[in-house]
Structures are given as C-alpha cells and as structure tokens.
Design a protein around this motif. Structure first.
Motif, PDB file in Angstrom:
ATOM      1  N   HIS A 152     -21.280  11.760 -35.322  1.00  0.00           N
ATOM      2  CA  HIS A 152     -21.727  13.151 -35.268  1.00  0.00           C
ATOM      3  C   HIS A 152     -20.667  14.056 -34.643  1.00  0.00           C
ATOM      4  O   HIS A 152     -20.453  15.190 -35.105  1.00  0.00           O
ATOM      5  CB  HIS A 152     -23.041  13.233 -34.489  1.00  0.00           C
ATOM      6  CG  HIS A 152     -23.566  14.609 -34.282  1.00  0.00           C
ATOM      7  ND1 HIS A 152     -24.043  15.393 -35.314  1.00  0.00           N
ATOM      8  CD2 HIS A 152     -23.697  15.351 -33.150  1.00  0.00           C
ATOM      9  CE1 HIS A 152     -24.452  16.559 -34.833  1.00  0.00           C
ATOM     10  NE2 HIS A 152     -24.250  16.564 -33.528  1.00  0.00           N
ATOM     11  N   VAL A 153     -20.002  13.564 -33.603  1.00  0.00           N
ATOM     12  CA  VAL A 153     -19.049  14.413 -32.878  1.00  0.00           C
ATOM     13  C   VAL A 153     -17.600  14.130 -33.275  1.00  0.00           C
ATOM     14  O   VAL A 153     -16.678  14.750 -32.745  1.00  0.00           O
ATOM     15  CB  VAL A 153     -19.205  14.235 -31.357  1.00  0.00           C
ATOM     16  CG1 VAL A 153     -20.613  14.623 -30.926  1.00  0.00           C
ATOM     17  CG2 VAL A 153     -18.877  12.817 -30.903  1.00  0.00           C
ATOM     18  N   ARG A 154     -17.384  13.209 -34.197  1.00  0.00           N
ATOM     19  CA  ARG A 154     -16.017  12.776 -34.504  1.00  0.00           C
ATOM     20  C   ARG A 154     -15.099  13.932 -34.902  1.00  0.00           C
ATOM     21  O   ARG A 154     -13.947  13.996 -34.427  1.00  0.00           O
ATOM     22  CB  ARG A 154     -16.043  11.705 -35.594  1.00  0.00           C
ATOM     23  CG  ARG A 154     -14.742  10.919 -35.694  1.00  0.00           C
ATOM     24  CD  ARG A 154     -14.849   9.812 -36.728  1.00  0.00           C
ATOM     25  NE  ARG A 154     -15.805   8.787 -36.356  1.00  0.00           N
ATOM     26  CZ  ARG A 154     -15.531   7.769 -35.534  1.00  0.00           C
ATOM     27  NH1 ARG A 154     -14.319   7.665 -34.998  1.00  0.00           N
ATOM     28  NH2 ARG A 154     -16.454   6.866 -35.259  1.00  0.00           N
ATOM     29  N   PRO A 155     -15.507  14.866 -35.782  1.00  0.00           N
ATOM     30  CA  PRO A 155     -14.591  15.966 -36.106  1.00  0.00           C
ATOM     31  C   PRO A 155     -14.185  16.787 -34.874  1.00  0.00           C
ATOM     32  O   PRO A 155     -13.023  17.179 -34.748  1.00  0.00           O
ATOM     33  CB  PRO A 155     -15.392  16.808 -37.109  1.00  0.00           C
ATOM     34  CG  PRO A 155     -16.346  15.832 -37.732  1.00  0.00           C
ATOM     35  CD  PRO A 155     -16.736  14.916 -36.627  1.00  0.00           C
ATOM     36  N   ALA A 156     -15.132  17.041 -33.973  1.00  0.00           N
ATOM     37  CA  ALA A 156     -14.800  17.790 -32.756  1.00  0.00           C
ATOM     38  C   ALA A 156     -13.869  16.990 -31.859  1.00  0.00           C
ATOM     39  O   ALA A 156     -12.944  17.541 -31.246  1.00  0.00           O
ATOM     40  CB  ALA A 156     -16.081  18.158 -32.005  1.00  0.00           C
ATOM     41  N   LEU A 157     -14.095  15.684 -31.774  1.00  0.00           N
ATOM     42  CA  LEU A 157     -13.202  14.843 -30.987  1.00  0.00           C
ATOM     43  C   LEU A 157     -11.791  14.863 -31.565  1.00  0.00           C
ATOM     44  O   LEU A 157     -10.799  14.946 -30.826  1.00  0.00           O
ATOM     45  CB  LEU A 157     -13.725  13.402 -30.957  1.00  0.00           C
ATOM     46  CG  LEU A 157     -15.044  13.146 -30.238  1.00  0.00           C
ATOM     47  CD1 LEU A 157     -15.442  11.682 -30.372  1.00  0.00           C
ATOM     48  CD2 LEU A 157     -14.966  13.546 -28.771  1.00  0.00           C
ATOM     49  N   ALA A 187      -9.915  17.980 -30.737  1.00  0.00           N
ATOM     50  CA  ALA A 187      -9.464  18.034 -29.344  1.00  0.00           C
ATOM     51  C   ALA A 187      -8.440  16.962 -29.014  1.00  0.00           C
ATOM     52  O   ALA A 187      -7.926  16.919 -27.889  1.00  0.00           O
ATOM     53  CB  ALA A 187     -10.670  17.895 -28.414  1.00  0.00           C
ATOM     54  N   GLY A 188      -8.146  16.085 -29.980  1.00  0.00           N
ATOM     55  CA  GLY A 188      -7.229  14.984 -29.725  1.00  0.00           C
ATOM     56  C   GLY A 188      -7.860  13.842 -28.946  1.00  0.00           C
ATOM     57  O   GLY A 188      -7.147  13.007 -28.363  1.00  0.00           O
ATOM     58  N   ASP A 189      -9.191  13.767 -28.948  1.00  0.00           N
ATOM     59  CA  ASP A 189      -9.910  12.787 -28.132  1.00  0.00           C
ATOM     60  C   ASP A 189     -10.510  11.634 -28.935  1.00  0.00           C
ATOM     61  O   ASP A 189     -11.134  10.742 -28.353  1.00  0.00           O
ATOM     62  CB  ASP A 189     -11.079  13.470 -27.389  1.00  0.00           C
ATOM     63  CG  ASP A 189     -10.615  14.502 -26.382  1.00  0.00           C
ATOM     64  OD1 ASP A 189      -9.445  14.426 -25.970  1.00  0.00           O
ATOM     65  OD2 ASP A 189     -11.427  15.371 -26.010  1.00  0.00           O
ATOM     66  N   GLU A 190     -10.355  11.648 -30.261  1.00  0.00           N
ATOM     67  CA  GLU A 190     -11.124  10.728 -31.089  1.00  0.00           C
ATOM     68  C   GLU A 190     -10.893   9.269 -30.710  1.00  0.00           C
ATOM     69  O   GLU A 190     -11.849   8.522 -30.460  1.00  0.00           O
ATOM     70  CB  GLU A 190     -10.783  10.946 -32.562  1.00  0.00           C
ATOM     71  CG  GLU A 190     -11.586  10.035 -33.490  1.00  0.00           C
ATOM     72  CD  GLU A 190     -11.259  10.280 -34.956  1.00  0.00           C
ATOM     73  OE1 GLU A 190     -11.922   9.652 -35.812  1.00  0.00           O
ATOM     74  OE2 GLU A 190     -10.347  11.080 -35.248  1.00  0.00           O
TER      75      GLU A 190
END
Length: 385
Positions: free
Chosen positions: A331-336, A339-342
């Motif tokens: 669910h949050v993967r695109p946002a991660l 942000a360079g956090d994936e």
C-alpha cells in the motif's frame, strides 16, 4: 517527521524505580532535560510552526522530559528528513536517557509495560495529580510506554484527510511493534497489553470519519466540554492532529525494543501519511469502515501480534499476519520509493517478521530463565545495542 519515545526507568536488578525525576535533574544540569511536566509550564510557548525537538527548543535534538509516572522518561527526536537521522537521534537520546538514569543508580529500557510487579508512582505536577484524582485506577496503573510518530502535513484540511485514510491500517502497526506481553508480574496473554491498558482512557482508540477539519475541531471542543477529560492534551485517538505542530501524530504503537524497529515504524507511518495525502488530492474516497470494526481489528492485533491472524484492512476478514503486513507494505510502496525508503523499510519489516517482535523476545527470555527481572535486564541491553 519526528519520533517520541517513552522509556522505563529500572534498577540494576530489573525492577522499575521512580527515579525519573531525579534523572531529569541530572539531565537539566547538563542542559539535556526539563524537570517540570510540560502542561505545568505556564511560560512555555510554542510557535505554530514548531515541531517535535525543533530548533525553538534550543538544543536541536530536543530534551528529556517527564511522563505521567516517575518510572518513566520521554524524549523526542529533532525534525528529521530521512530515516538515517531518525536512527541517529533515537540512539543519541536513548543513550542520554540512560546516562542520566545511570547517574542516579538506574538504567532505561524500551519496554512498553513492566514485566515485574510494580506500584506506579505519579510524577509530581498539578496536571498529573488532577489526572490521577479524576481517573482513579486507570491513571494509577497506567505505567505504559508508547512511540508516537509525527509527520508534517500542509494544513489541518490535509491532516484530517490523512486521519480519515490511515485509520484502517493503524492496527497493523500495533502488531508490528507489540512489546508488552507481561503486565505487573504475569503473562497477559497479549502481545501488546499496553494497547489494552491504554484503551481504558475515555478518549482513546479509533475515531469516525470527519467531514472536514472544522468537524474535527468541533468534536475536540465537544469532548473537552463534557469536563470528563482534563484538557485537549488528553485526546488520545490512535492518530490525531498535533495541537502545537503542523503534523499528524500516530500514537498507536508500543515503544519498540530495538531502535531499528522504531525506524521501520517511522518509515511506514510517513509512507501511510504520504499515501493518504496523495489519495485525498486525487479524489480517492476514504474507506467507509466503522470505528467499531477498527477497534476489533486493533484488539486482535494487540492480542496476537504477528503470531496469529490479523484483520485485513482491504477485506475486513482475518488473514495471516505476514500477508496483512505485506499488504501494508504494498500500500505504501510508491511513497516509500519516492522518499528513497523502499528497500530499508522492506528489509526492516522482513527482519521483524523473521525474528519476531519485542513481545516475542521477552517471552523467549522468560522461557529460558523463568525470571521476569531477567527479561528486563535483557531488554536494557537490547535497548542500547
């Protein structure tokens, strides 16, 4: 973003001790702490654009502050742009809290409840005294430590839109951070009994959907007008708008035993907030899930942590914990990724799924030793590893 952590103050034998105020006196002399409970400081003013541990505090890494119980210390990180900064600050302030506690013959442990039986002692202060007198055993027994993650939002309208869209996912965070299986000397049967104890407060738990920011603020005013809660600081929703800072504050998590797990939590929360804000801007409606269903999902998450099924936010049905956590990550993967956090967050989630939560660690130590004080001593070491 910023992270607040509450820590348990314990003696060398592993028993919580009310030396938090004394440790804060030491920290204050070092310029690292405040000894007066925040709501009792009439002269403490915050600007509208201040954030946790912000530059307006003097020290850019904030300070150690009191909590409801004298067996606790609390701190907040500075404002962090990336997860490296979060980890650096968590390690820094866990270390400074421990140094202050050592000066008065104690240590600090990132435990969300006390494994050993203890009589909580209320920290001196007018507000804390009023809370204890008003709420009886709910306040007297409330020796719990949580982790709160703040994420910046543009304004209250965006913040409320975020609250409407993250609420169904928050129970998964309870499962991931569960770190309170023992309560006052016995196994509670829960992975996060803190979540059970916390929900004794009349203003805690999930909220219904809000039409807009004005509706949110009307509800807060109505709650305070009942004269049941002491003040607006006692609005203990699972997630809320910060009163002082332009952030959404997610409050549902236990304090994480390992600092790296708190970093994973912070990454997930920022991902949730950014995903929700994007959905709002794109006109994606908030899921129309009743708060009663979310409360049941949160109870189930606190009961089993990652060792049983969780309620899947997408279906409202039970599913294996790993599958539900995977759905959160997707669910949050695109946002991660933006942000360079994936990779970092995915690796952090995988690590928790592989080795278990703080609750799993505590139970393993107890099974090996049969000694709840040994659980606390082991937790002290992991807190500062």
């Amino acid at each position: 973003m910023g992270v607040e952590e509450e820590l348990l103050v314990v003696d060398p034998d592993g028993r919580p001790v009310p030396r938090g105020p004394a440790a804060l006196e030491v920290a204050a002399r070092r310029g690292e702490g405040e000894t007066v409970p925040e709501h009792d400081r009439a002269d403490r003013e915050r600007t509208d654009d201040a954030v946790p541990g912000g530059e307006d505090d003097g020290d850019p890494r904030g300070q150690l502050v009191p909590e409801l119980k004298a067996q606790q210390l609390e701190f907040a990180t500075r404002v962090c742009a990336d997860l490296d900064d979060v980890l650096t600050d968590l390690q820094h302030w866990r270390g400074r809290a421990d140094a202050a506690a050592r000066a008065v013959g104690a240590r600090v442990a990132a435990l969300a409840s006390s494994p050993v039986d203890v009589e909580p002692v209320t920290t001196p202060g007018a507000r804390y005294t009023e809370m204890t007198e008003t709420f009886g055993l709910t306040a007297l027994e409330q020796l719990t430590c949580g982790c709160h993650v703040h994420v910046a939002v543009a304004d209250d309208d965006e913040g409320v839109a975020v609250l409407n869209r993250v609420r169904t996912w928050l129970p998964v965070l309870t499962a991931l951070t569960a770190n309170s299986p023992f309560w006052l000397g016995r196994d509670s049967g829960h992975a996060s009994f803190r979540s059970q104890a916390w929900n004794r407060w009349p203003s805690s738990g999930p909220n219904e959907l809000f039409a807009d920011a004005a509706a949110y603020h009307r509800l807060i005013a109505q709650m305070v007008a009942t004269e049941t809660i002491v003040d607006t600081g006692m609005v203990y929703f699972d997630a809320r708008l910060s009163e002082r800072w332009p952030t959404v504050e997610v409050r549902i998590a236990d304090v994480a035993l390992r600092a790296e797990d708190a970093v994973t939590l912070a990454g997930l929360v920022r991902g949730l907030v950014e995903t929700a804000a994007g959905e709002w801007r794109d006109g994606v409606p908030a899921p129309a899930v009743r708060s009663e269903v979310i409360r049941v999902a949160a109870w189930r998450a606190g009961r089993s942590g990652l060792t049983g099924d969780l309620v899947h936010p997408g279906t409202g049905r039970p599913a294996p914990a790993a599958a539900v956590v995977g759905a959160l990550l997707d669910h949050v993967r695109p946002a991660l990724a933006a942000a360079g956090d994936e990779q970092r967050v995915a690796d952090g989630v995988a690590a928790v799924l592989d080795r278990g939560t703080g609750a799993d660690f505590q139970r393993r130590i107890h099974e090996e030793t049969g000694d709840l004080a040994a659980v606390v001593r082991a937790a002290v070491e992991v807190t500062h590893r």
